[in-house]
Design an enzyme around this catalytic site. Structure first.
Site, PDB file in Angstrom:
ATOM      1  N   CYS A 198       5.982  -0.880   3.800  1.00 13.39           N
ATOM      2  CA  CYS A 198       5.419  -1.802   2.812  1.00 13.39           C
ATOM      3  C   CYS A 198       6.023  -1.553   1.429  1.00 13.39           C
ATOM      4  CB  CYS A 198       3.897  -1.634   2.778  1.00 13.39           C
ATOM      5  SG  CYS A 198       3.109  -2.672   1.544  1.00 13.39           S
ATOM      6  N   CYS A 201       3.609  -1.840  -1.466  1.00 12.97           N
ATOM      7  CA  CYS A 201       2.692  -0.703  -1.630  1.00 12.97           C
ATOM      8  C   CYS A 201       3.408   0.508  -2.228  1.00 12.97           C
ATOM      9  CB  CYS A 201       2.119  -0.250  -0.287  1.00 12.97           C
ATOM     10  SG  CYS A 201       1.600  -1.551   0.821  1.00 12.97           S
ATOM     11  N   ASP A 202       4.604   0.799  -1.734  1.00 12.84           N
ATOM     12  CA  ASP A 202       5.204   2.108  -2.030  1.00 12.84           C
ATOM     13  C   ASP A 202       6.480   2.071  -2.868  1.00 12.84           C
ATOM     14  OD1 ASP A 202       3.183   3.270  -0.504  1.00 12.84           O
ATOM     15  OD2 ASP A 202       4.309   3.021   1.360  1.00 12.84           O
TER      16      ASP A 202
END
Ligand code: NAP
Length: 374
Positions: A198, A201-202
Site C-alpha cells: 500500500c 499507507c507507507d
C-alpha cells in the site's frame, strides 16, 4: 447455536434402542399377566417416546428461533468493525466472524496518518483494535474463524461455520481483499519493514530513498507515480516486456523522470531480514538468467488483490476479477445481503472509505429488518 440436524438424528436411536429384556425370575405366573405387564410397559415406553419427540421438536423450534441472528458480519477490517459498531448501537447484537485475516489490511501496516481524528497518526493494529473494542462495548460478539459455505437461497440465510450452521436474517459481507504477495522466502518477515502493498499507507516513510515497485498493471503504475512524491528514484520491476496497464497510466509513468523500468525481471528474494529492514532485492533477468542484488529501501507490490468472495460464487454478482458488484453503494442482488469495504471496492481501497461503507451497510440492515417487522 443451532446444530446441524444430522447431529440430533444420530443421537435418537441410541437413546431409544430397545433394552435387553430382563430374564423372568422364577416361574411364570401365566400368560395373561405377563402379556398385560408387557403391554403396560410398552404403552409407557410409547408415551415416553412421544413426549421425548414432542420435547425435541419444541426445543428445536425454540432454539432455532432464539438462534436466528439479526445480522452477521463477515470480516473484521475497517468495514466489518464499523458495520458491527453501528448495528450493535442499533441493538441488533451483531455476530462478527473475524475471517482469515483478523483486522484486515490495517493490521499489517504500520503508522496510519490519513485516518481523520489522529493528528499524530496511529499504528494500524492499534486503530483496528480500538475499532473492535468500540463495537464490542456496544454488544458486538466476535468469533474467530471463517465461514466455509453460505446458502443465500434460504431465508434466514445459512452459514456453515465449522460444524455449526448459523442462521441470520441479514448478512454484511466485509471480507475484504487480500493483497497478492510474491511468496518469497523473506517477504513476510519484512512486511511493515520496507515490504508493503500500500503506497498510500507507507510511501511517506521512504522519503529521500530509492524504492522498487513490482507489477505491470495499473496498480503498479499508480503506486510508482504516487511514490515519486517521496522517493528520489522509483524502479518499476515487471516480469514481462508488455504491460497490462492502460496506455494512459503507462505513458504517465514513462514520462515521469523519477521512474525507471526493469522488464523481463523477477524478484527471487528480499534482503535483509537480519537487519529488519529492506536493503536490496535479489533480481533475475528471465532472458539472460543473470542474477544480482539490487539496492532498494523498500519493495511495494502492485500485483493485484484477491477479493475474499469465493464462497458467494454463483450466488452474488461479481466482476471478472471476483469483486462483489453492489448497487447504491452496498446492496447486492440478494435482499438482506449487503457488501462493504474492499470486497466490493477496487477503486478507493482506503481505511476511511471502507469504514464509511461499513456504516452504510449497517444502516441498510437496520432499515431492512424494520421493514421485515423485526
Ligand atoms: P492487474 O491488472 O491484474 O495487474 C497485475 C500485474 O501484476 C500484472 O502486470 C501481472 O503480470 C503482475 N503480476 C501478477 N502476479 C505476479 C507475480 N506473482 N509476480 C510478478 N508479477 C505479477 O492488477 P491491478 O494492476 O491491481 O489492476 C486491477 C484492476 O484495477 C485493473 O482492471 C485496473 O485497470 C484497475 N485499476 C485501475 C486504476 C486506475 O485506473 N487508476 C488503478 C488501479 C487499478 P502479468 O502482466 O505478466 O500477468
Amino acid at each position: 447455536m443451532t446444530y446441524a440436524m444430522e447431529g440430533r438424528a444420530s443421537r435418537e436411536p441410541a437413546l431409544f434402542s430397545p433394552k435387553p429384556r430382563a430374564k423372568p425370575r422364577g416361574q411364570s405366573k401365566g400368560p395373561g399377566r405377563a402379556d398385560a405387564r408387557r403391554s403396560t410397559s410398552g404403552l409407557k415406553r410409547n408415551v415416553f417416546f412421544r413426549i421425548y419427540l414432542l420435547a425435541m421438536f419444541l426445543s428445536t423450534r425454540f432454539l432455532t428461533t432464539m438462534d436466528i441472528r439479526n445480522v452477521v458480519v463477515l470480516g473484521s477490517g475497517c468495514a466489518g468493525h464499523t458495520a458491527a459498531l453501528y448495528s450493535a448501537r442499533a441493538n441488533l447484537k451483531p455476530l462478527v466472524i473475524e475471517g482469515h485475516e483478523p483486522g484486515g489490511q490495517l493490521s499489517m501496516t504500520t503508522l496510519v496518518e490519513n485516518f481523520p481524528g489522529f493528528p499524530e497518526g496511529i499504528q494500524g493494529p492499534e486503530l483496528i483494535e480500538n475499532m473492535r473494542k468500540q463495537a464490542a462495548r456496544f454488544g458486538a460478539e466476535y468469533r474467530m474463524g471463517h465461514v466455509v459455505k453460505a446458502d443465500l437461497s434460504k431465508h434466514p440465510f445459512e452459514l456453515s461455520f465449522g460444524k455449526e450452521i448459523i442462521q441470520t436474517r441479514t448478512l454484511i459481507v466485509a471480507s475484504g481483499a487480500s493483497a497478492r504477495w510474491l511468496g518469497l522466502p523473506n517477504e513476510h518477515a519484512l512486511i511493515g519493514h520496507g515490504v508493503s502493498s500500500c503506497a498510500t499507507c507507507d510511501g511517506f516513510f521512504f522519503s529521500g530513498k530509492e524504492i522498487a515497485v513490482i507489477g505491470g498493471g495499473d496498480s503498479a503504475m499508480e503506486e510508482a507515480i504516487f511514490l515519486t512524491r517521496f522517493a528520489t528514484k522509483v524502479t518499476l520491476i515487471h516480469r514481462r516486456e508488455q504491460f497490462r496497464a492502460s496506455k494512459i497510466m503507462l505513458d504517465r509513468a514513462r514520462a515521469n523522470p523519477k521512474i525507471e523500468f526493469l522488464t523481463d525481471t523477477v524478484v527471487d528474494d528480499v534482503l535483509d531480514v537480519s537487519k529488519k529492514e529492506v536493503t536490496a532485492l535479489r533480481l533475475r533477468n528471465l532472458k539472460s538468467g543473470e542474477s544480482w542484488d539490487f539496492p532498494a529501501s523498500a519493495m511495494f507490490l502492485g500485483i493485484g488483490h484477491i477479493p475474499n468472495a469465493k464462497i458467494f460464487e454463483g450466488q452474488l454478482e461479481t466482476d471478472a476479477d471476483g469483486y462483489l458488484i453492489t448497487q447504491k453503494n452496498v446492496f447486492t442482488r440478494v435482499p438482506g445481503v449487503f457488501a462493504c469495504g474492499d470486497v466490493q471496492d477496487r477503486r478507493y481501497r482506503q481505511a476511511i472509505t471502507a469504514a464509511g461503507s461499513g456504516c452504510m451497510a449497517a444502516l441498510e440492515v437496520e432499515k431492512f429488518l424494520e421493514e421485515e417487522g423485526h
